[in-house]
Scaffold this active site. Structure first.
Site, mmCIF file in Angstrom:
data_model
loop_
_atom_site.group_PDB
_atom_site.id
_atom_site.type_symbol
_atom_site.label_atom_id
_atom_site.label_comp_id
_atom_site.label_asym_id
_atom_site.label_seq_id
_atom_site.Cartn_x
_atom_site.Cartn_y
_atom_site.Cartn_z
ATOM 1 N N TYR A 123 7.193 -7.246 -66.183
ATOM 2 C CA TYR A 123 6.542 -5.982 -65.781
ATOM 3 C C TYR A 123 5.205 -5.809 -66.517
ATOM 4 O O TYR A 123 4.273 -5.182 -66.005
ATOM 5 C CB TYR A 123 7.493 -4.808 -66.011
ATOM 6 N N LYS A 154 2.472 2.328 -67.062
ATOM 7 C CA LYS A 154 3.482 3.381 -66.849
ATOM 8 C C LYS A 154 3.673 4.210 -68.119
ATOM 9 O O LYS A 154 3.889 5.413 -68.045
ATOM 10 C CB LYS A 154 4.824 2.781 -66.404
HETATM 11 P P1 NAD Z 1 4.135 0.579 -52.083
HETATM 12 O O1 NAD Z 1 3.397 -0.707 -52.101
HETATM 13 O O2 NAD Z 1 4.793 0.979 -50.832
HETATM 14 O O3 NAD Z 1 3.178 1.778 -52.555
HETATM 15 C C1 NAD Z 1 2.107 1.607 -53.459
HETATM 16 C C2 NAD Z 1 0.946 2.397 -52.867
HETATM 17 O O4 NAD Z 1 -0.170 2.400 -53.780
HETATM 18 C C3 NAD Z 1 0.454 1.793 -51.546
HETATM 19 O O5 NAD Z 1 0.503 2.765 -50.527
HETATM 20 C C4 NAD Z 1 -0.983 1.427 -51.861
HETATM 21 O O6 NAD Z 1 -1.851 1.563 -50.747
HETATM 22 C C5 NAD Z 1 -1.313 2.456 -52.938
HETATM 23 N N1 NAD Z 1 -2.556 2.108 -53.634
HETATM 24 C C6 NAD Z 1 -2.844 0.966 -54.327
HETATM 25 N N2 NAD Z 1 -4.136 1.010 -54.714
HETATM 26 C C7 NAD Z 1 -4.655 2.196 -54.281
HETATM 27 C C8 NAD Z 1 -5.941 2.814 -54.359
HETATM 28 N N3 NAD Z 1 -6.984 2.233 -54.960
HETATM 29 N N4 NAD Z 1 -6.109 4.052 -53.789
HETATM 30 C C9 NAD Z 1 -5.090 4.668 -53.180
HETATM 31 N N5 NAD Z 1 -3.848 4.126 -53.061
HETATM 32 C C10 NAD Z 1 -3.646 2.909 -53.603
HETATM 33 O O7 NAD Z 1 5.197 0.465 -53.281
HETATM 34 P P2 NAD Z 1 6.180 1.532 -53.948
HETATM 35 O O8 NAD Z 1 7.186 0.724 -54.653
HETATM 36 O O9 NAD Z 1 6.596 2.545 -52.954
HETATM 37 O O10 NAD Z 1 5.256 2.195 -55.057
HETATM 38 C C11 NAD Z 1 5.060 3.602 -55.181
HETATM 39 C C12 NAD Z 1 5.145 4.017 -56.645
HETATM 40 O O11 NAD Z 1 6.495 3.872 -57.092
HETATM 41 C C13 NAD Z 1 4.311 3.158 -57.599
HETATM 42 O O12 NAD Z 1 3.757 4.003 -58.599
HETATM 43 C C14 NAD Z 1 5.329 2.226 -58.206
HETATM 44 O O13 NAD Z 1 4.943 1.721 -59.463
HETATM 45 C C15 NAD Z 1 6.493 3.192 -58.329
HETATM 46 N N6 NAD Z 1 7.794 2.583 -58.570
HETATM 47 C C16 NAD Z 1 8.271 1.627 -57.747
HETATM 48 C C17 NAD Z 1 9.509 1.045 -57.993
HETATM 49 C C18 NAD Z 1 10.040 -0.036 -57.102
HETATM 50 O O14 NAD Z 1 10.947 -0.764 -57.533
HETATM 51 N N7 NAD Z 1 9.568 -0.173 -55.876
HETATM 52 C C19 NAD Z 1 10.273 1.477 -59.086
HETATM 53 C C20 NAD Z 1 9.764 2.481 -59.913
HETATM 54 C C21 NAD Z 1 8.507 3.036 -59.645
#
Ligand code: NAD
Length: 260
Positions: free
Chosen positions: A160, A167
């Site tokens: 990570y 984070k």
């Molecule tokens: P995802 O890829 O569907 O979403 C990530 C989003 O970030 C995308 O829509 C992307 O377009 C956007 N993004 C990236 N660069 C950008 C920019 N410059 N301007 C605007 N938007 C931008 O993936 P996800 O897993 O749904 O991620 C959403 C959040 O959840 C993130 O913060 C991720 O770290 C967090 N998260 C995810 C998990 C997991 O296992 N999937 C676990 C814990 C936290």
């Protein structure tokens, strides 16, 4: 006091496709009666977001571009939101990015540019958006800001790396923003989701092994899904959570409590 969001408007940032956590949140908020505003990263994603928004049971969603690395783009998007909807009652920030090659191996190999990129998109962006929301007095009736974090900001999670450091900075921002905005009756909280198979998660080295480990070891012996995160966001956006701010809530089948 109930979970209804009838008559309220919420901004959901970060829908890329139907697997996005942001989409899980959008569905929960919409089912509770909320009007939604979607922001997306770039032209490439607009079609996806529009198609998904059309599947909701309402026709008043607003869909706007907002590259979170561009202060002017943030001002323009939220200025337009103010013009079109007046006030908003909450915002879900579901945005993160790091270079794929820096999400494997040793953390100490991270480049300066890669470090700053992850911090900029995944952490600073929350503060940038919160500032514009307050400057424009968009949450004049009070509101709730919810961001997405992960256990890798609290503990060392293999691969990570730079995203874990981003984070940790995001988690600290939640506390400082909660303190700044509390006097305006704006709450700021984070949901720490268990690993969910999304576009972003696919970039993390060894992700499938992590999923297997969670299924075997988490107290609930199953993976987290977007709906569970969405329903927790609904709680945090509703008046039921009115006494909670600056908090990080784990929605991870209980994995974070486990030790050796
Ligand atoms: P995802 O890829 O569907 O979403 C990530 C989003 O970030 C995308 O829509 C992307 O377009 C956007 N993004 C990236 N660069 C950008 C920019 N410059 N301007 C605007 N938007 C931008 O993936 P996800 O897993 O749904 O991620 C959403 C959040 O959840 C993130 O913060 C991720 O770290 C967090 N998260 C995810 C998990 C997991 O296992 N999937 C676990 C814990 C936290």
């Amino acid at each position: 006091m109930n979970l209804s969001l009838e008559g309220r408007t919420y901004v959901v940032m970060g829908v890329a496709n139907k697997r996005s956590i942001a989409w899980g949140i959008a569905q929960s908020l919409s089912k509770a009666g909320a009007r939604l505003v979607f922001t997306y990263a770039g032209e490439r994603l607009e079609k996806n977001v529009r198609q998904l928004a059309e599947t909701l049971d309402r026709e008043d969603s607003l869909i706007l571009p907002c590259d979170i690395t561009d202060d002017q783009a943030i001002k323009e998007a939220f200025g337009q939101i103010k013009e079109e909807v007046g006030a908003i009652h909450g915002l879900a920030h579901c945005i993160a990015f790091a270079n794929k090659e820096e999400l494997e191996g040793e953390y100490l190999n991270v480049s300066r540019d890669g470090f700053l990129l992850a911090q900029n998109i995944s952490s600073y962006s929350l503060t940038a958006v919160a500032k514009v929301v307050r400057d424009l007095d968009l949450m004049k009736e009070g509101g709730s800001i919810v961001t997405m974090t992960y256990l890798g900001g609290e503990r060392v999670v293999k691969n990570y790396n730079v995203m874990g450091v981003a984070k940790a900075s995001l988690d600290a921002s939640v506390r400082y923003l909660a303190n700044d905005l509390g006097k305006d009756n704006i709450r700021v909280n984070a949901i720490s989701a268990g690993p969910i198979r999304t576009l972003s998660a696919k970039g993390i080295g060894g992700f499938n092994d992590v999923l297997k480990e969670i299924e075997a070891k988490a107290p609930l012996r199953r993976l987290t899904n977007q709906e569970e995160v969405g329903d927790t966001a609904l709680f945090l956006m509703s008046d039921l959570s009115r006494g909670i701010t600056g908090e990080l809530i784990h929605v991870d089948s209980g994995f974070n409590i486990t030790g050796l």
